[in-house]
Design an enzyme around this catalytic site. Structure first.
Site, PDB file in Angstrom:
ATOM      1  N   ARG A  54      -9.108   3.352  -7.831  1.00  0.00           N
ATOM      2  CA  ARG A  54      -8.531   3.119  -6.565  1.00  0.00           C
ATOM      3  C   ARG A  54      -9.632   3.357  -5.495  1.00  0.00           C
ATOM      4  NH1 ARG A  54      -4.258   1.829  -8.159  1.00  0.00           N
ATOM      5  NH2 ARG A  54      -4.639   0.630  -6.422  1.00  0.00           N
ATOM      6  N   ASN A 108       1.273   3.942  -2.887  1.00  0.00           N
ATOM      7  CA  ASN A 108       0.943   5.475  -2.900  1.00  0.00           C
ATOM      8  C   ASN A 108       1.727   6.219  -3.487  1.00  0.00           C
ATOM      9  OD1 ASN A 108      -1.761   4.801  -1.917  1.00  0.00           O
ATOM     10  ND2 ASN A 108      -1.065   5.246   0.303  1.00  0.00           N
ATOM     11  N   GLU A 127       0.725  -1.179  -0.032  1.00  0.00           N
ATOM     12  CA  GLU A 127       0.094  -0.098  -0.049  1.00  0.00           C
ATOM     13  C   GLU A 127       0.981   1.149  -0.039  1.00  0.00           C
ATOM     14  OE1 GLU A 127      -3.075   0.112  -0.667  1.00  0.00           O
ATOM     15  OE2 GLU A 127      -3.594  -2.183  -0.021  1.00  0.00           O
TER      16      GLU A 127
HETATM   17  N1  LIG Z   1       2.728   9.250  -0.853  1.00  0.00           N
HETATM   18  C1  LIG Z   1       1.833  10.010  -1.205  1.00  0.00           C
HETATM   19  N2  LIG Z   1       1.710  11.088  -2.193  1.00  0.00           N
HETATM   20  C2  LIG Z   1       0.854  12.088  -2.191  1.00  0.00           C
HETATM   21  N3  LIG Z   1      -0.487  11.792  -1.894  1.00  0.00           N
HETATM   22  C3  LIG Z   1      -0.605  10.467  -1.442  1.00  0.00           C
HETATM   23  C4  LIG Z   1       0.392   9.576  -1.051  1.00  0.00           C
HETATM   24  N4  LIG Z   1      -0.150   8.637  -0.003  1.00  0.00           N
HETATM   25  C5  LIG Z   1      -1.506   8.923  -0.167  1.00  0.00           C
HETATM   26  N5  LIG Z   1      -1.799   9.919  -0.618  1.00  0.00           N
HETATM   27  C6  LIG Z   1      -3.158  10.701  -0.916  1.00  0.00           C
HETATM   28  O1  LIG Z   1      -3.840  10.033   0.333  1.00  0.00           O
HETATM   29  C7  LIG Z   1      -5.142   9.405  -0.510  1.00  0.00           C
HETATM   30  C8  LIG Z   1      -5.538   7.908   0.175  1.00  0.00           C
HETATM   31  O2  LIG Z   1      -4.555   7.233   0.138  1.00  0.00           O
HETATM   32  P1  LIG Z   1      -5.221   5.878   0.442  1.00  0.00           P
HETATM   33  O3  LIG Z   1      -3.822   4.732   0.011  1.00  0.00           O
HETATM   34  O4  LIG Z   1      -5.943   5.363   1.341  1.00  0.00           O
HETATM   35  O5  LIG Z   1      -6.212   5.607  -1.009  1.00  0.00           O
HETATM   36  P2  LIG Z   1      -5.786   5.441  -2.376  1.00  0.00           P
HETATM   37  O6  LIG Z   1      -4.270   5.069  -2.684  1.00  0.00           O
HETATM   38  O7  LIG Z   1      -6.387   6.580  -3.071  1.00  0.00           O
HETATM   39  O8  LIG Z   1      -6.695   4.198  -2.774  1.00  0.00           O
HETATM   40  P3  LIG Z   1      -6.175   2.467  -2.534  1.00  0.00           P
HETATM   41  O9  LIG Z   1      -5.105   2.626  -1.588  1.00  0.00           O
HETATM   42  O10 LIG Z   1      -7.284   1.847  -1.900  1.00  0.00           O
HETATM   43  O11 LIG Z   1      -5.818   2.022  -3.991  1.00  0.00           O
HETATM   44  C9  LIG Z   1      -4.589   9.098  -1.882  1.00  0.00           C
HETATM   45  O12 LIG Z   1      -5.929   9.167  -2.566  1.00  0.00           O
HETATM   46  C10 LIG Z   1      -3.797  10.788  -2.105  1.00  0.00           C
HETATM   47  O13 LIG Z   1      -4.374  11.574  -2.692  1.00  0.00           O
HETATM   48 MG   LIG Z   2      -3.278   3.807  -1.603  1.00  0.00          MG
END
Ligand SMILES: Nc1ncnc2c1ncn2[C@@H]1O[C@H](COP(=O)(O)OP(=O)(O)OP(=O)(O)O)[C@@H](O)[C@H]1O
Ligand SMILES: [Mg+2]
Lengths: 151, 107
Positions: A106, A52, A48
């Site tokens: 996502r 990200n 995860e």
């Molecule tokens: N390393 C990062 N850099 C920039 N934005 C981030 C980062 N990690 C998370 N985010 C932001 O936080 C939000 C939530 O992250 P999360 O991992 O919970 O969900 P997701 O990546 O959108 O979906 P999923 O992990 O279920 O595929 C992301 O949609 C993004 O906007």
């Molecule tokens: Mg994610």
């Protein structure tokens, strides 16, 4: 804090490195005698965090991702995933289940999964500078009485 | 991630296998959508029996498939779900929207 072992790996934000990061983490954690379930939890959380960095931190370029693995006292595994990407404007909002800026591809569950599969999750982020996600998990392990002290 | 599917009596079974992550999910999502579009099944079964790892990318795959089946007025089931994918799916609350079982569906 004293740490017994440490590995630092840096790789470009290419999606094929998701599987690589999981494998490296599993190999490092294997020295700590985890159960299969603990190993799966750690692999899932790393997947995860690294995804990200690949998907969100560098939406339209390739940038560096650093994975740091440390074994701390009490058989605690610390995993840090750092990127120098776009950063997160509102970390509290990002941590909400189902919050996503990623559209239909996502589900917004990554941070929620990291939080529930690990014992601790901290996020430091600065817009335009990058994000560091640090997670810890105590590996209770198999409790095998024949298991010799590790050297 | 490899992918096998078969159709019998408007029942589409898709056997997923290998690792489902962001790297592999997009292709799988497109392949699943394509099968549903072509076969217009009444029931769709995603069989997770040979899935060795899944992260939240798999949740998006399931939601995507569920949407496609809802549009057809059909039903979706997730079967043979091993413990690791199961834990990820349960974290998302998806069991409230779609039937999820550890067993193979009756033939
Ligand atoms: N390393 C990062 N850099 C920039 N934005 C981030 C980062 N990690 C998370 N985010 C932001 O936080 C939000 C939530 O992250 P999360 O991992 O919970 O969900 P997701 O990546 O959108 O979906 P999923 O992990 O279920 O595929 C992301 O949609 C993004 O906007
Ligand atoms: Mg994610």
């Amino acid at each position: 804090m004293k740490h017994e072992n440490e590995a630092v790996i840096r790789f470009p934000s290419l999606s094929r490195n998701e599987a690589f990061a999981r494998s490296v983490t599993a190999a490092f954690a294997a020295q700590m005698d985890p159960t299969v379930d603990e190993l799966n939890d750690v692999k899932t959380a790393v997947s995860e965090a690294v995804t990200n960095a690949i998907v969100h931190a560098y939406p339209d370029r390739v940038g560096p991702v650093t994975l740091r693995l440390r074994r701390l006292d009490d058989n605690i595994l610390e995993v840090t995933v750092k990127d120098l990407g776009c950063g997160i404007e509102d970390v509290a909002q990002a941590r909400q289940p189902m919050f996503t800026t990623g559209g239909a591809d996502r589900s917004g569950m990554g941070l929620t999964i990291m939080e529930s599969f690990m014992n601790a999750l901290s996020i430091r982020s600065r817009p335009g500078r990058g994000t560091t996600v640090r997670m810890k998990k105590k590996l209770v392990g198999r409790g095998d009485p024949d298991c010799k002290p590790r050297s | 991630m490899t992918f096998t599917s078969f159709l019998q009596d408007k029942r589409l079974t898709i056997l997923l296998s290998g690792e489902i992550d962001h790297h592999s999910a997009r292709e799988t999502m497109e392949a699943v959508s394509e099968k549903i579009r072509v076969y217009l099944p009444r029931y769709c079964e995603l069989d997770f029996g040979a899935v060795t790892f899944m992260d939240s990318s798999g949740i998006a795959l399931v939601i995507h498939t569920l949407r496609a089946m809802n549009e057809l007025g059909g039903k979706l089931r997730l079967t043979s779900v091993p413990p690791q994918p199961r834990k990820v799916l349960l974290a998302s609350g998806i069991q409230n929207l779609v039937a999820l079982s550890q067993e193979r569906s009756p033939a």
